[in-house]
Design a protein around this motif. Sequence first.
Motif, mmCIF file in Angstrom:
data_model
loop_
_atom_site.group_PDB
_atom_site.id
_atom_site.type_symbol
_atom_site.label_atom_id
_atom_site.label_comp_id
_atom_site.label_asym_id
_atom_site.label_seq_id
_atom_site.Cartn_x
_atom_site.Cartn_y
_atom_site.Cartn_z
ATOM 1 N N SER A 1 -0.964 0.463 4.613
ATOM 2 C CA SER A 1 -2.105 1.307 4.902
ATOM 3 C C SER A 1 -2.006 2.783 5.265
ATOM 4 C CB SER A 1 -2.780 0.459 5.972
ATOM 5 O OG SER A 1 -1.982 0.518 7.239
ATOM 6 N N SER A 2 -0.740 3.096 5.370
ATOM 7 C CA SER A 2 -0.745 4.656 5.308
ATOM 8 C C SER A 2 0.500 5.109 4.559
ATOM 9 C CB SER A 2 -0.366 4.956 7.074
ATOM 10 O OG SER A 2 0.849 4.399 7.096
ATOM 11 N N TRP A 3 0.411 6.554 4.259
ATOM 12 C CA TRP A 3 1.526 6.919 3.222
ATOM 13 C C TRP A 3 2.859 6.818 3.675
ATOM 14 C CZ3 TRP A 3 0.479 7.832 -1.511
ATOM 15 C CH2 TRP A 3 -0.707 8.006 -2.019
ATOM 16 N N SER A 4 3.122 6.842 5.122
ATOM 17 C CA SER A 4 4.408 6.960 5.669
ATOM 18 C C SER A 4 5.074 5.351 5.184
ATOM 19 C CB SER A 4 4.486 7.036 7.265
ATOM 20 O OG SER A 4 3.481 6.340 7.753
ATOM 21 N N ARG A 5 4.116 4.444 5.319
ATOM 22 C CA ARG A 5 4.594 2.909 5.076
ATOM 23 C C ARG A 5 4.628 2.831 3.659
ATOM 24 N NH1 ARG A 5 0.813 -0.631 9.055
ATOM 25 N NH2 ARG A 5 1.751 -0.242 11.006
ATOM 26 N N ARG A 6 4.191 3.542 2.786
ATOM 27 C CA ARG A 6 4.264 3.331 1.403
ATOM 28 C C ARG A 6 5.273 3.979 0.820
ATOM 29 N NH1 ARG A 6 -2.069 5.176 0.373
ATOM 30 N NH2 ARG A 6 -3.093 3.303 1.377
ATOM 31 N N VAL A 7 5.977 5.105 1.291
ATOM 32 C CA VAL A 7 6.863 5.771 0.783
ATOM 33 C C VAL A 7 8.180 5.274 0.457
ATOM 34 C CG1 VAL A 7 8.591 7.784 1.155
ATOM 35 C CG2 VAL A 7 6.192 7.835 1.830
ATOM 36 N N LEU A 8 8.599 4.359 1.210
ATOM 37 C CA LEU A 8 10.045 3.762 0.642
ATOM 38 C C LEU A 8 9.780 2.449 -0.261
ATOM 39 C CD1 LEU A 8 13.245 3.490 1.160
ATOM 40 C CD2 LEU A 8 12.690 1.776 2.977
ATOM 41 N N PRO A 9 8.925 1.451 0.125
ATOM 42 C CA PRO A 9 8.684 0.683 -0.999
ATOM 43 C C PRO A 9 8.319 1.465 -2.127
ATOM 44 C CG PRO A 9 6.964 0.351 1.171
ATOM 45 C CD PRO A 9 8.175 1.383 1.335
ATOM 46 N N GLY A 10 7.350 2.474 -2.081
ATOM 47 C CA GLY A 10 6.876 2.959 -3.244
ATOM 48 C C GLY A 10 7.896 3.482 -4.127
ATOM 49 N N LEU B 1 13.343 -6.081 6.612
ATOM 50 C CA LEU B 1 13.947 -5.785 5.436
ATOM 51 C C LEU B 1 12.769 -7.051 4.584
ATOM 52 C CD1 LEU B 1 17.694 -5.737 5.043
ATOM 53 C CD2 LEU B 1 15.906 -4.510 4.440
ATOM 54 N N LYS B 2 12.348 -8.150 5.284
ATOM 55 C CA LYS B 2 11.296 -8.841 4.661
ATOM 56 C C LYS B 2 10.042 -8.220 4.306
ATOM 57 C CE LYS B 2 13.817 -12.899 6.911
ATOM 58 N NZ LYS B 2 13.740 -13.919 7.846
ATOM 59 N N VAL B 3 9.829 -7.659 5.329
ATOM 60 C CA VAL B 3 8.490 -6.868 5.229
ATOM 61 C C VAL B 3 8.638 -5.939 4.059
ATOM 62 C CG1 VAL B 3 6.769 -5.185 6.068
ATOM 63 C CG2 VAL B 3 7.871 -7.217 7.447
ATOM 64 N N PHE B 4 9.867 -5.000 4.059
ATOM 65 C CA PHE B 4 10.075 -4.177 2.858
ATOM 66 C C PHE B 4 9.988 -4.792 1.439
ATOM 67 C CE2 PHE B 4 13.457 -2.600 0.172
ATOM 68 C CZ PHE B 4 12.718 -1.380 -0.406
ATOM 69 N N LEU B 5 10.668 -5.756 1.425
ATOM 70 C CA LEU B 5 10.726 -6.635 0.185
ATOM 71 C C LEU B 5 9.307 -7.021 -0.183
ATOM 72 C CD1 LEU B 5 12.142 -8.048 -2.357
ATOM 73 C CD2 LEU B 5 12.463 -9.960 -0.696
ATOM 74 N N THR B 6 8.511 -7.565 0.724
ATOM 75 C CA THR B 6 7.052 -7.878 0.254
ATOM 76 C C THR B 6 6.175 -6.917 -0.154
ATOM 77 O OG1 THR B 6 7.147 -9.727 2.250
ATOM 78 C CG2 THR B 6 5.207 -9.024 1.491
ATOM 79 N N ALA B 7 6.284 -5.315 0.763
ATOM 80 C CA ALA B 7 5.440 -4.469 0.208
ATOM 81 C C ALA B 7 5.980 -3.837 -1.331
ATOM 82 C CB ALA B 7 5.714 -3.318 1.419
ATOM 83 N N LEU B 8 7.398 -3.903 -1.246
ATOM 84 C CA LEU B 8 7.788 -3.648 -2.577
ATOM 85 C C LEU B 8 7.283 -4.481 -3.907
ATOM 86 C CD1 LEU B 8 11.495 -2.446 -3.498
ATOM 87 C CD2 LEU B 8 10.341 -4.101 -4.931
ATOM 88 N N ALA C 1 10.917 -5.488 -15.410
ATOM 89 C CA ALA C 1 10.439 -4.385 -14.605
ATOM 90 C C ALA C 1 9.677 -5.309 -13.513
ATOM 91 C CB ALA C 1 9.427 -3.699 -15.324
ATOM 92 N N ALA C 2 9.440 -6.446 -13.524
ATOM 93 C CA ALA C 2 8.847 -7.567 -12.283
ATOM 94 C C ALA C 2 9.766 -8.036 -11.497
ATOM 95 C CB ALA C 2 8.045 -8.146 -13.279
ATOM 96 N N THR C 3 9.336 -8.268 -10.238
ATOM 97 C CA THR C 3 10.213 -8.645 -9.188
ATOM 98 C C THR C 3 9.185 -10.073 -8.911
ATOM 99 O OG1 THR C 3 10.988 -6.989 -8.239
ATOM 100 C CG2 THR C 3 10.915 -8.711 -6.569
ATOM 101 N N ASP C 4 9.784 -11.188 -8.621
ATOM 102 C CA ASP C 4 8.934 -12.416 -8.124
ATOM 103 C C ASP C 4 9.081 -12.540 -6.599
ATOM 104 O OD1 ASP C 4 8.458 -15.265 -7.612
ATOM 105 O OD2 ASP C 4 8.398 -15.672 -9.698
ATOM 106 N N ILE C 5 8.270 -12.176 -6.045
ATOM 107 C CA ILE C 5 8.230 -12.306 -4.258
ATOM 108 C C ILE C 5 8.454 -13.496 -3.928
ATOM 109 C CG2 ILE C 5 5.628 -12.595 -4.381
ATOM 110 C CD1 ILE C 5 5.685 -10.921 -1.654
ATOM 111 N N ALA C 6 7.979 -14.703 -4.201
ATOM 112 C CA ALA C 6 8.103 -16.094 -3.840
ATOM 113 C C ALA C 6 9.640 -16.684 -4.044
ATOM 114 C CB ALA C 6 7.004 -17.059 -4.737
ATOM 115 N N PHE C 7 10.111 -16.391 -5.424
ATOM 116 C CA PHE C 7 11.525 -16.795 -5.516
ATOM 117 C C PHE C 7 12.303 -16.026 -4.658
ATOM 118 C CE2 PHE C 7 12.690 -18.996 -9.483
ATOM 119 C CZ PHE C 7 13.787 -19.556 -8.973
ATOM 120 N N ALA C 8 12.169 -14.476 -4.425
ATOM 121 C CA ALA C 8 12.997 -13.636 -3.613
ATOM 122 C C ALA C 8 12.953 -13.897 -2.085
ATOM 123 C CB ALA C 8 12.542 -12.038 -3.868
ATOM 124 N N LEU C 9 11.720 -14.404 -1.756
ATOM 125 C CA LEU C 9 11.589 -14.801 -0.163
ATOM 126 C C LEU C 9 12.209 -16.014 -0.053
ATOM 127 C CD1 LEU C 9 8.106 -13.277 0.605
ATOM 128 C CD2 LEU C 9 10.357 -12.547 1.461
#
Length: 398
Positions: free
Chosen positions: A90-99, A153-160, A131-139
Amino acid sequence: MAAPATRTKPLSALRDFLHSEAAGGIVLMVVAALALVVANSPAAPLYFSVLKSYVLGLSVLHWINDALMAVFFLLVGLEIKREMLDGQLSSWSRRVLPGFAALGGMIAPALVYVGFNLGSPETLRGWAIPAATDIAFALGVLSLLGSRVPASLKVFLTALAILDDLGAVIIIAIFYTADLSGLHLGLAAATLAALVALNRLGVVRLLPYLLLGAALWYFTLKSGVHATLAGVALALTIPLTPSPAKPDSTVSPLHRLEHGLHPYVAFLIIPIFGFANAGVSFAGLGLATLSQAVPLGIMLGLFLGKQIGVFGFGWLAIRAGLADLPARASWAQFYGIALLCGIGFTMSLFIGLLAFPDSAALQDQTKIGVLAGSLLAGVCGWLLLRLAKPEGMRDAKD
């Protein structure tokens, strides 16, 4: 006393989401393995014949990939909208790394695939498959590690993965659209306008949105744009009331629909898709098959391209001072997450179907490449995260 309750509500919702995704990922692993067993057993003829049989003008496989997966894309769209407006993005600071990481995780795998298929226009169409990541499989893999992996890191992976899904949706809309029907495209646009009008008028009942959404799916199917994108378009019109300070914010129509759909998507729709699309016969196939341009490009795109792109772009963002390493995470753990991003099962298989709609042979090669690359990435990522020391332990020794 009100403040603690307010703070714990989003965390509780996120924890529930991660747990349900992880459980869905484990189910998906089992279903994918079962599909491979069935496709290489005496039941294989029945398995493939059922998928090719027709019901109401569409094959069973078509219903799964175009209709059921539209519900999956509806959930993806709801998650993207919620996270962008009222969540971890919801904020640019949170979007930078996963973005940055998601961008690198799409560019590098595509370049790896293109490198192996540059001389073949037919197979070059599959450039977006790894180019795609499977969030369910990865989690699901992460859940096997328990508390060894910090929640950040789980939150980062989810956002990514959510940003990765957004990129995949854009790619499908732009690059994998068939011949267009002006009439049905116009009807789809009119239906979408009606959905937007409902939102603007403040309608909060879900039934009108869902009825118009069904019409939108039909018109989109007939228009030449892939029907699953109707799910994303519908999701963007569902009302969301961002109210992080209110514990009862889940009464928002978007939250209600997301929570209602999630168990069905995670434990029914995605497993059905996985079972229908992961089955590939190994008859006549050997290790030499992996050396062909399509499976090799996909496998190395997922295994090498993803880790290079995610870790490399993430490292640049952190070193440039644009973002911080996730809390209590070490660089080794961050690299392990980059490896897990190479699990591309659901969306990769789906893009493969769009890239090679008329070639069963190339679809089978796609499945082999996706399965091999995802398996390599999952096993290596799990091993690295299993052996990597958490940041707290490293600090304690220092």
